[in-house]
Enzyme design. Structure first.
Site, PDB file in Angstrom:
ATOM      1  N   ARG A 173       0.790  -1.243   0.000  1.00  0.00           N
ATOM      2  CA  ARG A 173       0.000   0.000   0.000  1.00  0.00           C
ATOM      3  C   ARG A 173       0.818   1.287   0.000  1.00  0.00           C
ATOM      4  O   ARG A 173       0.264   2.360  -0.181  1.00  0.00           O
ATOM      5  CB  ARG A 173      -0.935   0.014   1.214  1.00  0.00           C
ATOM      6  CG  ARG A 173      -0.189   0.077   2.522  1.00  0.00           C
ATOM      7  CD  ARG A 173      -1.038  -0.282   3.725  1.00  0.00           C
ATOM      8  NE  ARG A 173      -0.246  -0.196   4.948  1.00  0.00           N
ATOM      9  CZ  ARG A 173       0.679  -1.090   5.321  1.00  0.00           C
ATOM     10  NH1 ARG A 173       0.953  -2.140   4.573  1.00  0.00           N
ATOM     11  NH2 ARG A 173       1.358  -0.922   6.434  1.00  0.00           N
ATOM     12  N   CYS A 228      -3.037  -1.438  12.038  1.00  0.00           N
ATOM     13  CA  CYS A 228      -2.806  -2.117  10.760  1.00  0.00           C
ATOM     14  C   CYS A 228      -2.054  -3.432  10.965  1.00  0.00           C
ATOM     15  O   CYS A 228      -2.094  -4.313  10.125  1.00  0.00           O
ATOM     16  CB  CYS A 228      -2.003  -1.230   9.833  1.00  0.00           C
ATOM     17  SG  CYS A 228      -2.841   0.299   9.489  1.00  0.00           S
ATOM     18  N   CYS A 242     -10.360  18.661  21.323  1.00  0.00           N
ATOM     19  CA  CYS A 242     -11.814  18.835  21.494  1.00  0.00           C
ATOM     20  C   CYS A 242     -12.579  17.616  20.995  1.00  0.00           C
ATOM     21  O   CYS A 242     -13.607  17.235  21.549  1.00  0.00           O
ATOM     22  CB  CYS A 242     -12.331  20.011  20.661  1.00  0.00           C
ATOM     23  SG  CYS A 242     -11.794  21.630  21.144  1.00  0.00           S
TER      24      CYS A 242
HETATM   25 ZN   LIG Z   1      -9.621  22.194  21.294  1.00  0.00          ZN
END
Ligand SMILES: [Zn+2]
Length: 341
Positions: free
Chosen positions: A68, A183, A171
């Site tokens: 890949r 993988c 966040c």
């Molecule tokens: Zn943030």
């Protein structure tokens, strides 16, 4: 009338045009990690005519990469060529006009601080969250856009972080579905890679050509085998107490400099980096090593590799060492102290 030239099909594409092409030529993109995602991103951007590309990676080419990681050949795997060097050579054949910098290094705070001022955008092509969280903090601190990307098996996820405009990785962390698979444990098919890269590179082209309104604004996740696609508006995921993008404490820029060992993601491998105070002389090290009768000894200008018992040891020119065949840090340190000192 059509003028045929190298980039004509791209300048014909209206949102880019001749002005966008010029912007691409004056741009500098940093790609962190030159595995599957990094190879594919780099090839697309080099073909697109981006002026400067810096590649950072700590690893060398192995046979299992060839399925890949599109820039590498059997010869690269046989010689254990560092990925940045093998990639640079191939990319330069594809486009001699692009300036390619290859840095064979374990990417940490120092390495990023040295370059972040010079780059327009960063592509995340790493395989671990430790590095991504450092990238996230660096990019918040220096106001640099970056594109998160990850893939495993037939599943991929990506989103774009624009400081002061979108939420950051910190966040959004809890909203990224993950079961710890890698993988090396569940495998990967290459279309997953190409799909993530298609999103990442499209976003980079939009940023570099200043088509900001075209940016997706979404966390995109998909599974090519299960035929599923999920999109979440990122604006709704902002954490108002985020230590990175709101409080600006940047927690991941602190302790990284002390980190000396790491078990590499799913690889049955421990990486060891010496502390900064210690100097390492690669040529002396090689000279000492040659006095010992080692199994499967191989050397190139960037690293030496040999086997000892059930372990394979790879030492890079800066002293950074990979011990394959164990996840046990103590066991790995024993071998490290024995051979590298
Ligand atoms: Zn943030």
């Amino acid at each position: 009338m059509l003028v045929d030239n190298r980039y004509s099909r791209q300048t014909l594409f209206e949102p880019i045009g001749e002005i966008g092409q010029k912007r691409l030529r004056n741009s500098h993109v940093l790609i962190i990690g030159v595995g599957a995602l990094g190879s594919s991103s780099a090839e697309m951007l080099v073909r697109a005519g981006v002026g400067t590309i810096t590649l950072m990676d700590r690893d060398y080419v192995e046979e299992s990469n060839l399925q890949r990681q599109q820039l590498f050949s059997e010869e690269d795997a046989k010689n254990k060529n560092p990925k940045v060097m093998a990639a640079k050579n191939r990319l330069q054949e594809i486009n001699s006009q692009t300036k390619i910098n290859g840095q064979l290094t374990d990417v940490g705070v120092e390495e990023l601080e040295a370059i972040v001022h010079d780059v327009d955008v960063i592509i995340d092509a790493t395989d671990n969250f430790d590095t991504r969280l450092i990238i996230n903090d660096i990019c918040q601190k220096y106001q640099t856009p970056w594109i998160y990307g990850a893939c495993v098996a037939s599943y991929g996820v990506t989103f774009t972080v624009l400081p002061n405009k979108t939420p950051c990785l910190q966040c959004i962390m809890d909203h990224i579905p993950s079961d710890g698979a890698t993988c090396d444990t569940v495998g990967i098919i290459s279309p997953t890679v190409q799909m993530v890269v298609a999103h990442q590179v499209s976003e980079v082209l939009k940023i570099l050509t200043e088509n900001f309104r075209a940016l997706s604004g979404k966390l995109i996740a998909f599974d090519l085998w299960k035929n599923q696609k999920m999109e979440i508006e990122v604006a709704s995921l902002k954490d108002e107490s985020c230590p990175s993008c709101v409080q600006k404490i940047y927690p991941h820029l602190d302790y990284q400099s002390q980190l000396k060992t790491a078990v590499l993601c799913g690889r049955n491998t421990v990486q060891i980096r010496a502390g900064k105070q210690r100097s390492f002389h690669f040529s002396d090290f090689k000279r000492h090593l040659k006095k010992i009768d080692l199994t499967n000894y191989l050397e190139n200008p960037y690293l030496v590799s040999f086997e000892i018992n059930e372990y394979r040891v790879v030492v890079f020119h800066d002293g950074r060492t990979l011990i394959h065949g164990t996840k046990n840090i103590q066991e790995a340190k024993k071998i490290y102290y024995h051979f590298v000192g």
